[in-house]
Enzyme design. Sequence first.
Site, PDB file in Angstrom:
ATOM      1  N   ASP A   1      -4.590 -12.941   3.058  1.00  0.00           N
ATOM      2  CA  ASP A   1      -5.799 -12.476   3.736  1.00  0.00           C
ATOM      3  C   ASP A   1      -7.055 -12.648   2.889  1.00  0.00           C
ATOM      4  OD1 ASP A   1      -4.635 -10.662   2.066  1.00  0.00           O
ATOM      5  OD2 ASP A   1      -4.623  -8.991   3.480  1.00  0.00           O
TER       6      ASP A   1
ATOM      7  N   HIS B   1       0.823  -1.218   0.000  1.00  0.00           N
ATOM      8  CA  HIS B   1       0.000   0.000   0.000  1.00  0.00           C
ATOM      9  C   HIS B   1       0.854   1.264   0.000  1.00  0.00           C
ATOM     10  CE1 HIS B   1      -3.647  -2.202   0.384  1.00  0.00           C
ATOM     11  NE2 HIS B   1      -3.364  -2.686   1.566  1.00  0.00           N
TER      12      HIS B   1
ATOM     13  N   HIS C   1      -6.246  -7.063  -0.706  1.00  0.00           N
ATOM     14  CA  HIS C   1      -6.375  -5.629  -0.964  1.00  0.00           C
ATOM     15  C   HIS C   1      -5.616  -5.264  -2.239  1.00  0.00           C
ATOM     16  CE1 HIS C   1      -6.551  -6.110   3.514  1.00  0.00           C
ATOM     17  NE2 HIS C   1      -7.690  -5.463   3.286  1.00  0.00           N
TER      18      HIS C   1
ATOM     19  N   ASP D   1      -2.707 -10.431  -2.645  1.00  0.00           N
ATOM     20  CA  ASP D   1      -3.249  -9.969  -1.372  1.00  0.00           C
ATOM     21  C   ASP D   1      -4.706  -9.566  -1.619  1.00  0.00           C
ATOM     22  OD1 ASP D   1      -2.031  -8.685   1.436  1.00  0.00           O
ATOM     23  OD2 ASP D   1      -3.801  -7.641   0.698  1.00  0.00           O
TER      24      ASP D   1
END
Lengths: 616, 212
Positions: free
Chosen positions: A552, A426, A465, A463
Amino acid sequence: MALRIEKLPVKGMGLPHPLPKREIEKGFEALIGENRLFGAELNPDIIKKEGSKRKFLVSSLPSRKKLLSRWERLFRDLVSPARFFERVSEKIQEFEHRENMLLVGKDRIIYDTQIALGSDVVGEMTLFFLAERDHNLGLLAYLRGRRNRIVYIDHIRLSQQSSGYASALFRHYETLFHDLGFHQFRLSASLSVGKYYWAKEGFDCLDREEFRRMKEGVRDLVEKRGFPVEEIEINRLTHVYDIALFRRDLKIPVYANAEGYYSFDKDEEYREERTFPLGKAYLLCANPWDGYKIIYTNTPRRTGLLYSPGYLNHRPRTGHPESHKRLGKLVEAIRKDDLQGSLVLFEPFLPDRRSLEMVHPAGYLNEFRNSVRTGKKTFATVDCSISEGSFDVALLAAGGVMAGVDAVMNGRVDNIFCAVRPPGHHAGRASAMGFCFLNNVALGACYARAVYGVKKIFILDWDVHHGNGTQEIFEEDPLTYFCSIHEHPTFCFPGTGRRMEKGKGEGYGFTLNLPVRPHTSDREFLDLFEKEVIPEIERFRPDLIMVSAGFDAHNDDPIADLALTERSFVHMTQRICEMADTYCQGRIVSVLEGGYNGSSLTSSAIAHIKTLQGRS
Amino acid sequence: MYVGRRMTAKPITVSPEDTVMRAGHLLKENRFHHLPVVAGEELAGIVTDTDIRNTTLEEPSVNGEGEVLVREWKVGEIMTRDVITVSPWDTIEDALVILHRKRFGALPVVEGRKLVGIITKTDILAAFIDTLRIEGAGGVRIEVILPRDVSFLLRLIRKLEEMKIEIRSLVLSPFRGEFVAFLRIGTIDVANVKSVLRESGFTVPALEDFFG
């Protein structure tokens, strides 16, 4: 009592089954008949001087029962003694073993031989076979017969011209002992050339402290002599092998005495001057060291694991999902799963400013460092909770991926899993968010390009995200393909990563975002992966594949809403391994990102690592 | 929010004397759909791609000898003269309501009779995206259903403040006799926020019941 349960052999490796006891017994009888098998004890008064006395005393043979039990303990009855003797003394490149024998000691079996070329004896060798308790595994595993099986190269002496033989013999032994279930070679690198040779063979210091001393030694040498070597080049050394290959362009003089020992100082007679590359020269002149090498060919691909206990020093506030415990648990599980024995272990280094500034501007790095130094609780957003060690740990995570790139690019391993934290995908050039501070994957990719000249890099981000930071960094770069598959931005942090985001300028078409709906299961997810990701890798033909491997998206993970199982991670890993085999000699650098449920993170990451190794 | 801030100032225009062909090319080159028509500085009308399309659909006229007469249309002949306009000091809501009710795509912006700009549906959508902060990294949307009583909203905001959660935007709208609050919050750990809110008695619908 069925105590002796060994792990089943790896699929495809075709390990033999244990032989019946009478086969073993017959093997022993044959060797006794040929006068090749004796009992032995260690000699209490070893005189090191060459050729004078052996390290063991030949004694009478132990009872048949003892012989059988010792054989089983070490060789698991996978091979009969006679056959083993044959294999271990196989003729290679015209070199033969003579006067060789097998000795059965109390805790070890010994192979001792002379090495001959034609009628000349050119060397000698002694091998010990031992088993010791593996302290990574529990007592129960030990009682069940799980042990570290070790081939100790106690003594090897070869005349100068037979170094090609040594290397061939070693290759032969690697396969042989691997098939017999041995885990490690060990030796003491004490002879002159050996100190360098074994390092180049891939032996590492048995004791990490010893390696640290070695590294300091290199640093001192460079400082004392004022060689043009940068600090970071020394920081990057993480393995004796790195030292052996260190600065091959920089030749420095050393002095050899009559017995072939090397030194930097020219102080006596009989000292002949020769020049060697810096790293080689250092090892030749260094102190003896104890080395070990994992017999890791027991998996189809050689896989590295990068980790440092230093990663646990980034301590977000209590209750924060990105806690140090998640990584602690993962590493503990890897240890217990007997994976460690088949992985090549690596440690990170601290990168220098220059390599960090390939991605992050100096101002941002300073701001981050100052926030940590002045004891702030968070940096940039509430999510990015920081502690005293956070800046250094973030640097170490970035350096971890760089060390991973080193390991893969210089061929020590085929692929590597970097178990780092804090995560990075991120983090943009100058923004921290979502637990991320420095973009580890992006820094690794830039490092691979700067140091190894890797042209095309494919970054796959699975991931849950969207990897908005990595996308931001590479969206204008047509040579770095960024592909992220994640939960749809309307439902999930960070709210970016729509399909229409396809890169900018020259990089248009080299960013691919694949958002999936909440509750997506393995089947839909993998369908999408097969239909969209694989063709893109095939079209792009990367020279290196990097993975932002967050776990995740697993059904049990609390942070998001996908319903994947380990199966997805295994399948994706398998496919990218195939892609890497086709396009880039199997080179994959996989980097841990998210994953916040201890047990699903652990099981997914272990499945991922095993698949990287080529077993599943 | 005023129209003046969101409009395109100094738009590309045509005069009533220009040919329709020229207007068509302007629309094509600049990839938009509306051209204000000005005589001097004054707004005379508006011509859209629909108007232009309609002229091409006209039955061609044929003379006595059977030859097709190609007629060159002027913008002045096909433009809409009776234009609904807004001023820079009208609000985005005004423009939105007009665009929606009249099913227009764009409105010329005038001061008196002088053309100063044009505002289109796209500008209004952009205003909404900015207001709701839909774009940009770092935010995620959650929904909370609240009884129609402002004190509950206050409690919600207090709770978020307590958790130190950044609220990036908040929209409150009526929903089946209650309120639904659409929030964009700046945290990755949404699951935790939702569960804390639920524990404190708020109704946070599951993703299956997603409203938007």
